[in-house]
Design a protein around this motif. Structure first.
Motif, PDB file in Angstrom:
ATOM      1  N   VAL A   1     -10.910  63.152  18.151  1.00 14.83           N
ATOM      2  CA  VAL A   1     -10.813  63.664  16.782  1.00 14.83           C
ATOM      3  C   VAL A   1     -10.106  65.014  16.783  1.00 14.83           C
ATOM      4  O   VAL A   1      -9.195  65.280  15.997  1.00 14.83           O
ATOM      5  CB  VAL A   1     -12.229  63.808  16.170  1.00 14.83           C
ATOM      6  CG1 VAL A   1     -12.159  64.538  14.840  1.00 14.83           C
ATOM      7  CG2 VAL A   1     -12.867  62.450  16.000  1.00 14.83           C
ATOM      8  N   PHE A   2     -10.515  65.840  17.718  1.00 13.05           N
ATOM      9  CA  PHE A   2      -9.937  67.167  17.831  1.00 13.05           C
ATOM     10  C   PHE A   2      -8.419  67.095  18.076  1.00 13.05           C
ATOM     11  O   PHE A   2      -7.632  67.761  17.410  1.00 13.05           O
ATOM     12  CB  PHE A   2     -10.643  67.900  18.966  1.00 13.05           C
ATOM     13  CG  PHE A   2     -10.134  69.281  19.194  1.00 13.05           C
ATOM     14  CD1 PHE A   2     -10.517  70.318  18.342  1.00 13.05           C
ATOM     15  CD2 PHE A   2      -9.259  69.548  20.228  1.00 13.05           C
ATOM     16  CE1 PHE A   2     -10.032  71.592  18.543  1.00 13.05           C
ATOM     17  CE2 PHE A   2      -8.775  70.821  20.428  1.00 13.05           C
ATOM     18  CZ  PHE A   2      -9.152  71.852  19.587  1.00 13.05           C
ATOM     19  N   VAL A   3      -8.016  66.247  19.010  1.00 13.20           N
ATOM     20  CA  VAL A   3      -6.593  66.142  19.351  1.00 13.20           C
ATOM     21  C   VAL A   3      -5.783  65.633  18.157  1.00 13.20           C
ATOM     22  O   VAL A   3      -4.704  66.130  17.852  1.00 13.20           O
ATOM     23  CB  VAL A   3      -6.406  65.228  20.577  1.00 13.20           C
ATOM     24  CG1 VAL A   3      -4.944  64.880  20.789  1.00 13.20           C
ATOM     25  CG2 VAL A   3      -6.953  65.905  21.813  1.00 13.20           C
ATOM     26  N   MET A   4      -6.329  64.650  17.449  1.00 13.94           N
ATOM     27  CA  MET A   4      -5.637  64.129  16.259  1.00 13.94           C
ATOM     28  C   MET A   4      -5.435  65.231  15.231  1.00 13.94           C
ATOM     29  O   MET A   4      -4.333  65.427  14.721  1.00 13.94           O
ATOM     30  CB  MET A   4      -6.487  63.071  15.560  1.00 13.94           C
ATOM     31  CG  MET A   4      -6.545  61.778  16.209  1.00 13.94           C
ATOM     32  SD  MET A   4      -5.086  60.834  16.009  1.00 13.94           S
ATOM     33  CE  MET A   4      -5.794  59.277  16.387  1.00 13.94           C
ATOM     34  N   LEU A   5      -6.526  65.925  14.912  1.00 17.91           N
ATOM     35  CA  LEU A   5      -6.426  66.975  13.898  1.00 17.91           C
ATOM     36  C   LEU A   5      -5.410  68.018  14.345  1.00 17.91           C
ATOM     37  O   LEU A   5      -4.548  68.434  13.572  1.00 17.91           O
ATOM     38  CB  LEU A   5      -7.787  67.635  13.674  1.00 17.91           C
ATOM     39  CG  LEU A   5      -8.824  66.746  13.000  1.00 17.91           C
ATOM     40  CD1 LEU A   5     -10.144  67.482  12.882  1.00 17.91           C
ATOM     41  CD2 LEU A   5      -8.338  66.306  11.622  1.00 17.91           C
ATOM     42  N   TYR A   6      -5.504  68.398  15.606  1.00 16.34           N
ATOM     43  CA  TYR A   6      -4.593  69.403  16.142  1.00 16.34           C
ATOM     44  C   TYR A   6      -3.145  68.943  15.982  1.00 16.34           C
ATOM     45  O   TYR A   6      -2.295  69.658  15.465  1.00 16.34           O
ATOM     46  CB  TYR A   6      -4.918  69.640  17.616  1.00 16.34           C
ATOM     47  CG  TYR A   6      -3.862  70.428  18.329  1.00 16.34           C
ATOM     48  CD1 TYR A   6      -3.925  71.817  18.377  1.00 16.34           C
ATOM     49  CD2 TYR A   6      -2.791  69.787  18.958  1.00 16.34           C
ATOM     50  CE1 TYR A   6      -2.946  72.538  19.011  1.00 16.34           C
ATOM     51  CE2 TYR A   6      -1.807  70.509  19.595  1.00 16.34           C
ATOM     52  CZ  TYR A   6      -1.887  71.883  19.623  1.00 16.34           C
ATOM     53  OH  TYR A   6      -0.905  72.592  20.247  1.00 16.34           O
TER      54      TYR A   6
ATOM     55  N   LYS B   1      -0.251  70.471  13.407  1.00 21.02           N
ATOM     56  CA  LYS B   1       0.885  71.172  13.994  1.00 21.02           C
ATOM     57  C   LYS B   1       2.203  70.528  13.596  1.00 21.02           C
ATOM     58  O   LYS B   1       3.220  71.203  13.429  1.00 21.02           O
ATOM     59  CB  LYS B   1       0.729  71.127  15.506  1.00 21.02           C
ATOM     60  CG  LYS B   1       1.616  72.100  16.175  1.00 21.02           C
ATOM     61  CD  LYS B   1       0.947  72.834  17.294  1.00 21.02           C
ATOM     62  CE  LYS B   1       1.914  73.872  17.777  1.00 21.02           C
ATOM     63  NZ  LYS B   1       2.462  73.602  19.065  1.00 21.02           N
ATOM     64  N   ASN B   2       2.213  69.212  13.481  1.00 23.62           N
ATOM     65  CA  ASN B   2       3.443  68.509  13.136  1.00 23.62           C
ATOM     66  C   ASN B   2       3.307  67.936  11.737  1.00 23.62           C
ATOM     67  O   ASN B   2       2.843  66.826  11.559  1.00 23.62           O
ATOM     68  CB  ASN B   2       3.712  67.394  14.134  1.00 23.62           C
ATOM     69  CG  ASN B   2       3.890  67.946  15.523  1.00 23.62           C
ATOM     70  OD1 ASN B   2       4.951  68.459  15.855  1.00 23.62           O
ATOM     71  ND2 ASN B   2       2.841  67.891  16.322  1.00 23.62           N
TER      72      ASN B   2
ATOM     73  N   TYR C   1      11.592  60.463  17.222  1.00 27.57           N
ATOM     74  CA  TYR C   1      10.485  60.025  18.075  1.00 27.57           C
ATOM     75  C   TYR C   1      10.239  60.985  19.210  1.00 27.57           C
ATOM     76  O   TYR C   1       9.121  61.325  19.539  1.00 27.57           O
ATOM     77  CB  TYR C   1      10.757  58.623  18.607  1.00 27.57           C
ATOM     78  CG  TYR C   1      10.361  57.605  17.615  1.00 27.57           C
ATOM     79  CD1 TYR C   1       9.134  56.985  17.693  1.00 27.57           C
ATOM     80  CD2 TYR C   1      11.193  57.315  16.542  1.00 27.57           C
ATOM     81  CE1 TYR C   1       8.734  56.075  16.740  1.00 27.57           C
ATOM     82  CE2 TYR C   1      10.810  56.419  15.586  1.00 27.57           C
ATOM     83  CZ  TYR C   1       9.583  55.789  15.683  1.00 27.57           C
ATOM     84  OH  TYR C   1       9.194  54.897  14.740  1.00 27.57           O
ATOM     85  N   GLY C   2      11.335  61.446  19.835  1.00 28.00           N
ATOM     86  CA  GLY C   2      11.169  62.339  20.971  1.00 28.00           C
ATOM     87  C   GLY C   2      10.851  63.754  20.510  1.00 28.00           C
ATOM     88  O   GLY C   2      10.543  64.619  21.312  1.00 28.00           O
ATOM     89  N   SER C   3      10.948  63.993  19.192  1.00 34.68           N
ATOM     90  CA  SER C   3      10.701  65.335  18.700  1.00 34.68           C
ATOM     91  C   SER C   3       9.250  65.698  18.934  1.00 34.68           C
ATOM     92  O   SER C   3       8.390  64.837  18.936  1.00 34.68           O
ATOM     93  CB  SER C   3      10.966  65.386  17.205  1.00 34.68           C
ATOM     94  OG  SER C   3       9.969  64.651  16.539  1.00 34.68           O
ATOM     95  N   ASN C   4       9.001  66.948  19.096  1.00 34.64           N
ATOM     96  CA  ASN C   4       7.654  67.437  19.409  1.00 34.64           C
ATOM     97  C   ASN C   4       6.933  66.491  20.371  1.00 34.64           C
ATOM     98  O   ASN C   4       7.407  65.418  20.655  1.00 34.64           O
ATOM     99  CB  ASN C   4       6.826  67.653  18.135  1.00 34.64           C
ATOM    100  CG  ASN C   4       6.776  66.413  17.276  1.00 34.64           C
ATOM    101  OD1 ASN C   4       6.420  65.341  17.732  1.00 34.64           O
ATOM    102  ND2 ASN C   4       7.189  66.542  16.040  1.00 34.64           N
ATOM    103  N   THR C   5       5.827  66.917  20.842  1.00 33.40           N
ATOM    104  CA  THR C   5       5.235  66.078  21.893  1.00 33.40           C
ATOM    105  C   THR C   5       4.302  65.052  21.311  1.00 33.40           C
ATOM    106  O   THR C   5       3.930  65.130  20.179  1.00 33.40           O
ATOM    107  CB  THR C   5       4.442  66.935  22.868  1.00 33.40           C
ATOM    108  OG1 THR C   5       3.646  67.807  22.114  1.00 33.40           O
ATOM    109  CG2 THR C   5       5.377  67.684  23.750  1.00 33.40           C
TER     110      THR C   5
END
Ligand code: HDD
Ligand code: HEM
Ligand code: HEM
Lengths: 453, 349
Positions: A422-427, A431-432, A449-453
């Protein structure tokens, strides 16, 4: 707790956790594919952005879905060696074929994500089709093992030995198609409503009429249409699943309905709690004759009650509640999509009212709950058997003892993974932002697709 | 007997493929952690470029092995499932943490460092535990009593043989992966990373061969039956040693296509893979006919013949369907200059 009970709880917890990621993992690729196809058709960048953002979410979910699935697959052997010995002899085919489905999904998922900018559009779409197909096939095949547990065939047991094995007869056991269909359809329903939830939530947080608002609105409409279609199909097919129970596992249907006496013109019980002492459903609503009609398409169908079976073989009676909750959620989802349709098409309103928007927000979590209730109902309602009338759960379980500590460890890891995901998704999505993706998509030569990580 | 042999060969093949892929996988995760603080040499970058698209495929092989065991040898699955409950569960827990945090580390940039550490460290423990399945199948640590089996964990973890296996597996993981990453960096023209990985491989090669000798040495005392069978194939063991020497030499020879660079890592990778292949063939052959010594043999554990034939047919069909997919995958990630020589240092998630 006895070791058997701990083993059941541990396995149930693993499955309950895996299924969240697995179900969305089946549903989301179809949404991604729909968005990609719409993009090819309309050339509207919003759709390719949707596909990209959903792909990112999917990749994160895979990070939990794959290891928990690996746990599920291995835990079957570790906790239920007696069961897997029989499955290994008779019903290994679906597991075996599922491996190929996993490979297809894994290979083409990597290609779709990491090679997106290096392969032509048709290849990207083909990769996505294969990802969606791989996920669908995994679900169908694993469900086939579950179907076999309810309607086993393709072998005989003589003096405790398994003989006359016909693996394909086991594979095409009677409830395979219906059960697998129900799981696939409910997964597509869930994938769609999960998307609807997020889109509705974002719309509530974005000023009306902005670029970003319109983006989310497109996602909401797309997912409501898909969700409407699939939830309707899920219900139709669920009705058929119930008829299969009537034919093949009558005590499960009886427990689901709290029916004790065998009868024609049997009533359908909605809500309430089954009471073992008085043998009736307390505080429930009874619809006369309906159960007979649902079970056999005619009011004089005789529905078998629990009293026809020895009490040790009754499933736990609380499955009535689980069954009601699943069907309730299914009906609510259909109702929600119909309301949205009428509102949008016939009343031609720009806005959905706030309460409806919040209902859309709730729809995704509700669909996931529907899946959980359905599975716990299906697995617990099969008790005391792992393979219906062939192998009991007590004979399947490991002889190892002291499972408590393992239960705690696995539960702990699931909590950690659940919080982290959940944390990673929200982050990531904070951010993007959508607007950055929109800008990227509208500039030529900037990789999306390759933009941002 | 023929069908059982075919079945055990397929299983052995899966185990070997997984062993090689897993060493690369867990090793790459470990190196990515080790060189995290030295971004200039790009070693972490190269490791991630390999790891990101492959970990899912590698993971599928472990599932394939578990499924192959219970579909080909259900009775062995019963015994193994019972005795491996504890070690198997620990492996699963580590694997879950490792895979999830690997994915998370690619997504959550600001937290990449702690996430990479968690996945790198948990990953390097897994091969050590996985290989423990081998000494367990040698039978000394399994108690069979009136139809019940259990694992004597205390005995297992005080056995020098077990530690030799663990040491071998971790050093091999690091050795093979540094070798592969040396090759991968060279193909990617990341010469600083190449130098680093070549150096690591040169250091770790001897360690892993010493560990291999330690295994033989402790096997002789603890599981003489398998030691004896292996020594029967002494010529092949010597061949394996010879391949190791060739692989080592290949790291010192001057490069063919690059002036002033030492090492032909591609040749080294091939020679070392063949070395492990030969050695595992000898080990596997010596293990026969037992799956778990001395109670479970390939004959007593074998599945129903009609099930076996159906499964074998799906192996063939599955291979035909998947093979082009693997080739395409290889061409995109191992062989495509555009992927290997990425200019910017982005790691797509
Ligand atoms: C979004 C999820 C969802 C929704 C809306 C429904 N179901 Fe369902 N149901 C499932 C998700 C699910 C499931 C989780 O996928 C199960 C568990 C095992 C299985 O085969 O599918 C299931 C099992 C399941 C079973 C038991 C099959 C068995 O035990 O073998 C029956 C009889 C039904 N369902 C019937 C229905 C009916 C009549 C519905 C009417 C709306 C319905 N389901 C909606
Ligand atoms: C993915 C969603 C699933 C969930 C949430 C789920 C849930 C559960 C739960 C709660 C139990 C414990 C039941 C009890 O003891 O009362 C259980 C048992 C079990 N389930 Fe499922 N299950 C799922 C799917 C499957 C599938 C696909 C299979 C077939 C391979 C399966 C096979 C089993 C077996 C073998 C047991 C143990 C024996 C038993 O209790 O019957 N489950 N599951
Ligand atoms: C006892 C039941 C189950 C077992 C043993 C099991 C096993 C697994 C395994 C081993 C994986 C990882 C595959 C890999 O390495 O790539 C996996 C992933 C997956 N499983 Fe399950 N599974 C079970 C139940 C289910 C159910 C009920 C569904 C469908 C609704 C499902 C759908 C998936 C999907 C789609 C994936 C791919 C990864 C993802 O999208 O999350 N599984 N499962």
């Amino acid at each position: 707790m006895s070791d058997l009970l701990i083993a059941r709880s541990l396995f149930g917890t693993t499955m309950g956790f895996h299924i969240i990621f697995a179900t969305i993992g089946v549903g989301l690729p179809l949404m991604m594919l729909t968005a990609e196809l719409l993009y090819q058709k309309t050339k509207d960048h919003d759709y390719v952005i949707m596909a990209k953002r959903w792909t990112k979410a999917f990749a994160v979910l895979l990070g939990v879905g794959i290891p928990t699935g690996t746990i599920a697959g291995t835990q079957l052997s570790l906790l239920w060696p007696g069961f897997m010995e029989v499955i290994g002899k008779v019903m290994a085919l679906p597991f075996q074929i599922e491996i190929y489905a996993f490979f297809i999904e894994a290979l083409f998922m990597s290609i779709y994500v990491y090679a997106a900018e290096r392969i032509p559009p048709w290849m990207r779409i083909s990769s996505l089709v294969l990802v969606a197909f791989g996920a669908f096939a995994s679900a169908v095949l694993i469900t086939n093992v579950h179907a076999f547990e309810g309607t086993p065939q393709g072998f005989r047991i003589v003096d405790g030995e398994i003989v006359d094995v016909d693996p394909w007869a086991a594979f095409f056991n009677p409830s395979f198609i219906v059960t697998a269909g129900h799981v696939a359809l409910s997964a597509y329903t869930t994938g769609a409503f999960v998307v609807a939830s997020v889109a509705a939530f974002k719309m509530l947080r974005t000023p009306f009429g902005t670029r970003v608002y319109n983006f989310h609105k497109k996602a909401l409409m797309l997912s409501l249409i898909a969700g409407g279609i699939f939830s309707f199909l899920t219900a139709l097919n669920g009705h058929e699943s119930a008829q299969y129970l009537h034919e093949y596992q009558p005590e499960k249907l009886a427990a689901a309905e709290g029916l004790f006496e065998t009868q024609s013109y049997a009533p359908l019980a909605i809500g309430g709690f089954t009471d073992r002492e008085t043998q009736r459903v307390k505080w429930g609503i009874k619809i006369p004759w309906a159960l007979s009609f649902l079970a056999g398409n005619s009011f004089d169908t005789v529905v078998v009650g629990l009293n026809d079976f020895p009490e040790e073989e009754w499933p736990p009676l609380f499955v009535h509640t689980l069954f009601n909750a699943m069907v309730g959620i299914g009906s609510l989802l259909i109702f929600l999509s119909l309301t949205a349709f009428v509102w949008n098409k016939f009343l031609k309103k720009e806005h959905f009212p706030r309460f409806l928007m919040w209902a859309f927000v709730a729809s995704g979590p509700l669909a996931v709950l529907g899946i959980e209730f359905g599975w716990v109902f299906a697995c617990t309602g099969r008790q005391p058997w792992t393979i219906y009338r062939v192998l009991s759960t007590a004979d399947s379980v490991t002889t190892a003892e002291n499972l408590g500590i393992l239960f705690i460890l696995f539960a702990l890891v699931y909590v950690v993974l659940g919080v982290a995901v959940v944390f990673v998704m929200l982050y990531y999505f904070k951010k993007n932002t959508v607007i950055e993706d929109i800008n990227r998509a509208e500039q030529k030569n900037v990789p999306l697709y390759g933009s941002n990580t | 007997m023929a069908e059982e042999l075919l079945a055990i060969t397929v299983l052995w093949g899966f185990v070997f493929i997984y062993a090689v892929m897993a060493t690369m996988d867990f090793g790459a995760g470990f190196w990515s952690m080790i060189y995290f603080n030295r971004p200039k040499i790009k070693a972490t970058n190269v490791a991630n470029r390999y790891l990101s698209p492959t970990w899912e495929v590698t993971n599928t092989f472990i599932v394939a092995i578990v499924v192959a065991v219970y579909s080909l040898f259900p009775t062995a699955a019963y015994t193994l499932g019972t005795v491996l409950l504890i070690p198997g569960s620990i492996i699963l827990l580590l694997l879950a943490i490792r895979s999830a945090f690997l994915v998370f580390s690619n997504i959550a940039e600001e937290y990449r460092k702690p996430l990479t550490y968690i996945s790198g460290l948990s990953g390097i423990l897994i091969p050590g535990l996985l290989i423990s399945v081998l000494p367990i199948t040698h039978g000394d640590f399994v108690e069979f009593s009136d139809g019940r089996q259990s694992l004597d964990l205390a005995h297992l973890f005080t056995s020098p043989n077990e530690y030799a296996f663990i040491g071998f597996s971790i050093s091999s993981t690091l050795f093979l992966s540094s070798l592969l990453l040396a090759d991968y960096s060279k193909a990617s023209e990341e010469m600083e990373a190449y130098t680093v990985y070549r150096r690591d491989a040169i250091m770790l090669g001897p360690v892993s061969i010493i560990m291999a000798f330690l295994i033989m040495f402790t096997l002789k005392r603890e599981a003489f039956w398998i030691y004896e069978n292996m020594i029967d194939d002494l010529p092949l063991l010597l061949l394996s040693l010879g391949l190791f020497v060739i692989g080592g030499l290949a790291l010192f020879l001057p490069s063919i296509n690059k002036k002033g660079v030492r090492g032909i890592p591609r040749l080294a990778v091939i020679a070392i893979t063949l070395q492990y292949l030969t050695a595992s063939y000898v080990y596997g052959k010596a293990h026969l006919p037992y799956i778990v010594y001395p109670e479970v043999t390939i004959a007593s554990a074998f599945t129903d013949p009609s099930s076996f034939r159906a499964i074998f047919a799906t192996y063939i069909a599955g291979f035909l369907i998947l093979f082009p997919g693997f080739i395409y995958f290889w061409s995109l990630f191992m062989n495509d200059k555009r992927y290997l020589r990425q200019k910017q240092t982005k790691d797509p998630a």
